[in-house]
Enzyme design. Structure first.
Site, PDB file in Angstrom:
ATOM      1  N   ASP A 184      44.578 -79.730 -11.232  1.00  0.00           N
ATOM      2  CA  ASP A 184      44.969 -78.548 -10.474  1.00  0.00           C
ATOM      3  C   ASP A 184      46.159 -77.828 -11.117  1.00  0.00           C
ATOM      4  OD1 ASP A 184      43.042 -79.271  -8.598  1.00  0.00           O
ATOM      5  OD2 ASP A 184      44.479 -80.375  -7.359  1.00  0.00           O
ATOM      6  N   TYR A 203      46.177 -91.971 -13.195  1.00  0.00           N
ATOM      7  CA  TYR A 203      47.145 -90.930 -12.839  1.00  0.00           C
ATOM      8  C   TYR A 203      48.483 -91.577 -12.502  1.00  0.00           C
ATOM      9  CZ  TYR A 203      43.566 -87.271 -12.309  1.00  0.00           C
ATOM     10  OH  TYR A 203      42.567 -86.352 -12.536  1.00  0.00           O
ATOM     11  N   ARG A 248      39.225 -82.010 -14.004  1.00  0.00           N
ATOM     12  CA  ARG A 248      39.717 -80.657 -13.738  1.00  0.00           C
ATOM     13  C   ARG A 248      41.008 -80.721 -12.934  1.00  0.00           C
ATOM     14  NH1 ARG A 248      33.791 -78.190 -11.950  1.00  0.00           N
ATOM     15  NH2 ARG A 248      32.840 -78.267 -14.026  1.00  0.00           N
ATOM     16  N   ARG A 297      47.615 -86.729  -4.905  1.00  0.00           N
ATOM     17  CA  ARG A 297      48.804 -86.101  -4.317  1.00  0.00           C
ATOM     18  C   ARG A 297      48.959 -86.460  -2.844  1.00  0.00           C
ATOM     19  NH1 ARG A 297      48.172 -79.962  -6.003  1.00  0.00           N
ATOM     20  NH2 ARG A 297      49.985 -79.750  -4.624  1.00  0.00           N
TER      21      ARG A 297
END
Length: 249
Positions: free
Chosen positions: A52, A110, A50, A197
């Site tokens: 962001d 990622y 999921r 992040r």
């Protein structure tokens, strides 16, 4: 009834994340809408990750069940005729009926992309973060090495996380220059809310000289979010893909 797996790419700029939200445009919402138009069925896809608001995807995964006679490998072509230009299905195939993308072992990758410039580049603004100071990539890569392995990543997740545990395992973490970009790449079994992040924000602090590389180890051991760097902006982050241990998914 057949269970179909979709690999999905999207530019997250104009989405309020992956997961369906009332009155908000989301990737999951667009997939559900397109599948209903295509099959006439009320379908709700199950996503593997999921992401962001503002975060991009190159190979996120979703599954759904359908009675449609459309061949599994042709779904990608059919559904893409119903989707907007900022989201596309890049693969579709049939999987076992009990396959669930969040209930099996997997590795997620990622990437966080950065470019160094005092001037905004309009052509990069949607998929990379602009850093106005030079970054020491070697120091950033050294710092990233402290993140590899199984650790309590409480310092690297949002205080609003609802996870039962903040322990996660990273298989790899590295930083390199790739053309005009600095790329932070991490692969792990799972990630906490805002974890990548915050890792990116902390590694940029190392790159700018605020922290020494070994300070990342201190941040980990503190299990204190206030000790880590800032949460990097969403546009630099892309969910590259997911590898499942189950069969060839």
């Amino acid at each position: 009834m057949a269970r179909i797996l979709l690999r999905v790419a999207y530019d997250g700029t104009d989405f309020h994340g992956w997961q369906v939200q009332p009155q908000m445009r989301t990737v999951e919402g667009e997939l559900n809408r397109a599948l209903k138009e295509l099959t006439g069925e009320d379908i709700e896809v199950i996503g593997a990750s999921r992401t962001d608001a503002g975060v991009h995807g190159k190979g996120n995964v979703a599954v759904f069940d359908t009675k449609s006679s459309i061949p599994a490998d042709k779904f990608m072509y059919a559904i893409n005729t119903k989707l907007p230009e900022d989201v596309s299905v890049i693969e579709s195939k049939k999987v076992d009926e009990d396959f669930h993308p969040r209930h099996c072992d997997s590795r997620k990758t990622y990437e966080y992309r950065i470019y160094e410039s005092k001037i905004n580049d309009p052509l990069k603004r949607r998929n990379a973060y602009r850093c106005q100071v030079p970054l020491n990539v070697e120091n950033m890569n050294e710092a990233a090495g402290y993140l590899v392995g199984e650790h309590d990543f409480k310092s690297f997740c949002s205080v609003h996380t609802q996870a039962d545990t903040t322990v996660r395992k990273l298989y790899s973490a590295n930083v390199s220059r790739e053309g005009e970009y600095i790329v932070i790449r991490v692969e792990g079994a799972g990630f906490l809310y805002n974890m990548v992040r915050i890792i990116a924000g902390s590694l940029m602090e190392v790159g700018s000289g605020k922290y020494k590389p070994e300070h990342i180890k201190d941040i980990l051991e503190s299990t204190d979010r206030t000790v880590a760097g800032p949460t990097a902006e969403a546009q630099g982050l892309t969910m590259i893909g997911i590898k499942f241990d189950a069969q060839d998914y």
